[in-house]
Write an enzyme that holds these catalytic residues in place. Structure first.
Site, PDB file in Angstrom:
ATOM      1  N   ARG A  35       0.825  -1.217   0.000  1.00 43.84           N
ATOM      2  CA  ARG A  35       0.000   0.000   0.000  1.00 43.84           C
ATOM      3  C   ARG A  35       0.862   1.271   0.000  1.00 43.84           C
ATOM      4  O   ARG A  35       0.456   2.292  -0.541  1.00 43.84           O
ATOM      5  CB  ARG A  35      -0.945  -0.009   1.200  1.00 43.84           C
ATOM      6  N   LYS A 197     -21.583 -16.893  -1.750  1.00 47.58           N
ATOM      7  CA  LYS A 197     -23.023 -16.633  -1.658  1.00 47.58           C
ATOM      8  C   LYS A 197     -23.563 -15.754  -2.776  1.00 47.58           C
ATOM      9  O   LYS A 197     -22.941 -14.749  -3.136  1.00 47.58           O
ATOM     10  CB  LYS A 197     -23.315 -15.913  -0.345  1.00 47.58           C
ATOM     11  N   GLY A 353     -11.854  -8.692  -2.679  1.00 42.31           N
ATOM     12  CA  GLY A 353     -11.595  -9.737  -1.698  1.00 42.31           C
ATOM     13  C   GLY A 353     -10.850 -10.971  -2.142  1.00 42.31           C
ATOM     14  O   GLY A 353      -9.660 -10.923  -2.446  1.00 42.31           O
ATOM     15  N   GLY A 376     -13.744  -3.346  -0.445  1.00 39.02           N
ATOM     16  CA  GLY A 376     -15.107  -2.810  -0.361  1.00 39.02           C
ATOM     17  C   GLY A 376     -15.373  -1.738  -1.410  1.00 39.02           C
ATOM     18  O   GLY A 376     -16.452  -1.688  -2.014  1.00 39.02           O
TER      19      GLY A 376
HETATM   20  P1  AMP Z   1     -16.682 -14.424  -1.344  1.00 39.49           P
HETATM   21  O1  AMP Z   1     -16.061 -13.697  -0.200  1.00 39.49           O
HETATM   22  O2  AMP Z   1     -18.165 -14.359  -1.389  1.00 39.49           O
HETATM   23  O3  AMP Z   1     -16.028 -14.048  -2.675  1.00 39.49           O
HETATM   24  O4  AMP Z   1     -16.399 -15.950  -1.098  1.00 39.49           O
HETATM   25  C1  AMP Z   1     -15.115 -16.478  -1.108  1.00 39.49           C
HETATM   26  C2  AMP Z   1     -15.152 -17.825  -0.474  1.00 39.49           C
HETATM   27  O5  AMP Z   1     -16.011 -18.652  -1.214  1.00 39.49           O
HETATM   28  C3  AMP Z   1     -13.810 -18.501  -0.424  1.00 39.49           C
HETATM   29  O6  AMP Z   1     -13.393 -18.574   0.903  1.00 39.49           O
HETATM   30  C4  AMP Z   1     -14.094 -19.882  -1.000  1.00 39.49           C
HETATM   31  O7  AMP Z   1     -13.534 -20.926  -0.241  1.00 39.49           O
HETATM   32  C5  AMP Z   1     -15.596 -19.977  -0.954  1.00 39.49           C
HETATM   33  N1  AMP Z   1     -16.131 -20.918  -1.951  1.00 39.49           N
HETATM   34  C6  AMP Z   1     -15.886 -20.950  -3.263  1.00 39.49           C
HETATM   35  N2  AMP Z   1     -16.491 -22.012  -3.828  1.00 39.49           N
HETATM   36  C7  AMP Z   1     -17.137 -22.678  -2.845  1.00 39.49           C
HETATM   37  C8  AMP Z   1     -17.924 -23.857  -2.796  1.00 39.49           C
HETATM   38  N3  AMP Z   1     -18.185 -24.566  -3.890  1.00 39.49           N
HETATM   39  N4  AMP Z   1     -18.426 -24.232  -1.612  1.00 39.49           N
HETATM   40  C9  AMP Z   1     -18.166 -23.527  -0.503  1.00 39.49           C
HETATM   41  N5  AMP Z   1     -17.430 -22.395  -0.477  1.00 39.49           N
HETATM   42  C10 AMP Z   1     -16.914 -21.972  -1.640  1.00 39.49           C
END
Ligand code: AMP
Length: 395
Positions: A35, A197, A353, A376
């Site tokens: 940074r 999600k 992220g 963010g």
């Molecule tokens: P996000 O912060 O929403 O981008 O989610 C990232 C997280 O999603 C990471 O820690 C991954 O391990 C998780 N992830 C990706 N694919 C899967 C999956 N098929 N089942 C469970 N977690 C997942």
């Protein structure tokens, strides 16, 4: 928004909002200076013009004054990174800060104490912003990572510099990369969304569906779509209350002529750990007791083909549980495909992220066009929001 390159700062005192929220170890040494490195070009431009720099930043989340979070711990690293001497003052506003700012000479750098020692910073206090503004002749914002917050030092201060507020190099690079994808990207434009999600990505999907020609939906969020389409997903993660939403996204995509690609097959595990047994399965026919955790070989091949055909690529979110090496192949394959496509002339932006963490972990950082520094702030930009810190430079 005016760039710092449109102005000569000779003889000016410039207060610069940087994002020096760097990690420290137990001896209070900086463990990752990226940074600081990212703000270097802006600081050197002003110094080379013959101006002086007053740097302000937050570090961590102190609740009031707390020496563990003092910016004094950063001085050595900043000096090393910039190749310049840095004076530190143990206040961000007040008599000592004003005196130090008064005494600063052209080509000198002054570092103020952590802005978040004052609760007024985070609530965007007018008076605090005014006191910060009184230290300088010009204002520069180069802290993209906090541009989504309407804080005193990011948004409120700007009004005190109606004709003397500027965007730094890092902020401009971030904004122009997003614009390249969202507004002026060469077609076909592809979005790759992964992560856990649907619910956390829904506003992004809603916004980018108007901008992309195709969308790959992978990772954990794909299963809500697969279930919505009637597939069996075994023990894979799913947001049952978002099934209707998934269907409406698919419907909207059809109306807008956007092709949505879900994984064809997945690598499943019988445990969420490195010890898991694995099988490969069609994504819509996963046996009970098995959880889809990574993109399978057919999916990887499909994704590679789509990425290869795209000229502008946005990637947000891993397509598998990349933290576990057994389930990292899909995310690595996406990184490899994007790298190849970038080498062949596509523009690629990785933002937000965990995809940034994945790109760093698997060494794709220098093989894509741009990796965003703002978690963010990047996500909110992809949602189509105008960030307060950026809006304030435009008003
Ligand atoms: P996000 O912060 O929403 O981008 O989610 C990232 C997280 O999603 C990471 O820690 C991954 O391990 C998780 N992830 C990706 N694919 C899967 C999956 N098929 N089942 C469970 N977690 C997942």
């Amino acid at each position: 928004m005016k760039s710092i390159d449109q102005y000569s700062f000779k003889g000016k005192k410039v207060i610069i909002r940087v994002d020096f929220n760097v990690p420290l170890n137990s001896q209070k040494q900086v463990t990752d200076n990226s940074r600081i490195e990212a703000a270097k070009s802006t600081i050197l431009k002003i110094i080379n013009d013959g101006g002086s720099c007053i740097l302000m930043s937050h570090l961590g989340r102190p609740k009031g004054e707390d020496q563990n979070f003092s910016l004094k711990h950063l001085v050595d690293e900043i000096e090393k990174t910039l190749g310049l001497n840095v004076k530190f003052v143990s206040q961000s506003v007040g008599e000592i800060a004003s005196k130090a700012a008064n005494e600063i000479k052209p080509k000198e750098v002054l570092l103020l104490e952590n802005l978040r020692f004052h609760l007024e910073e985070s609530i965007g206090d007018e008076n605090f912003a005014k006191k910060l503004a009184s230290l300088a002749d010009c204002y520069v914002n180069d802290a993209f990572g906090t541009a989504h917050r309407a804080h005193a030092s990011t948004a409120v201060i700007a009004k005190h510099f109606p004709n003397k507020k500027f965007a730094g190099h890092l902020l401009l690079k971030e904004v122009s990369s997003i614009q390249k994808v969202m507004d002026s990207g060469e077609k076909p434009v592809l979005g790759i969304l992964g992560g856990a999600k649907v619910s956390s990505k829904i506003t992004i999907i809603d916004n980018i569906i108007d901008k992309v020609d195709s969308l790959i939906i992978g990772g954990g969020m794909a299963f809500t779509f697969v279930k919505a389409l009637g597939g069996s997903i075994g023990n894979s993660i799913c947001e049952n209350d978002k099934i209707d939403l998934a269907l409406s996204i698919l419907e909207k995509a059809k109306e807008k002529n956007v092709s949505i690609h879900l994984p064809l097959d997945v690598v499943c595990g019988d445990d969420f750990s490195e010890k898991a047994n694995t099988i490969e399965s069609e994504i819509n026919n996963i046996p009970e007791g098995w959880e889809g955790m990574d993109a399978g070989p057919k999916s990887r091949k499909l994704f590679d083909k789509i990425i290869n055909e795209s000229k502008t690529i946005l990637w947000n979110g891993p397509v598998g549980v990349f933290e576990l090496s057994k389930f990292s192949k899909g995310t690595i394959a996406i990184g490899e495909s994007i790298s190849r496509s970038t080498k062949n002339g596509a523009f690629s932006l990785v933002g937000g992220g965990d995809s940034v963490a994945a790109v760093k972990k698997f060494n794709f950082e220098n093989k894509v066009s741009y990796v965003s520094t703002g978690g963010g702030a990047m996500l909110e930009s992809l949602e189509g929001k105008i960030l307060p810190g950026i809006q304030a430079l435009m008003d």
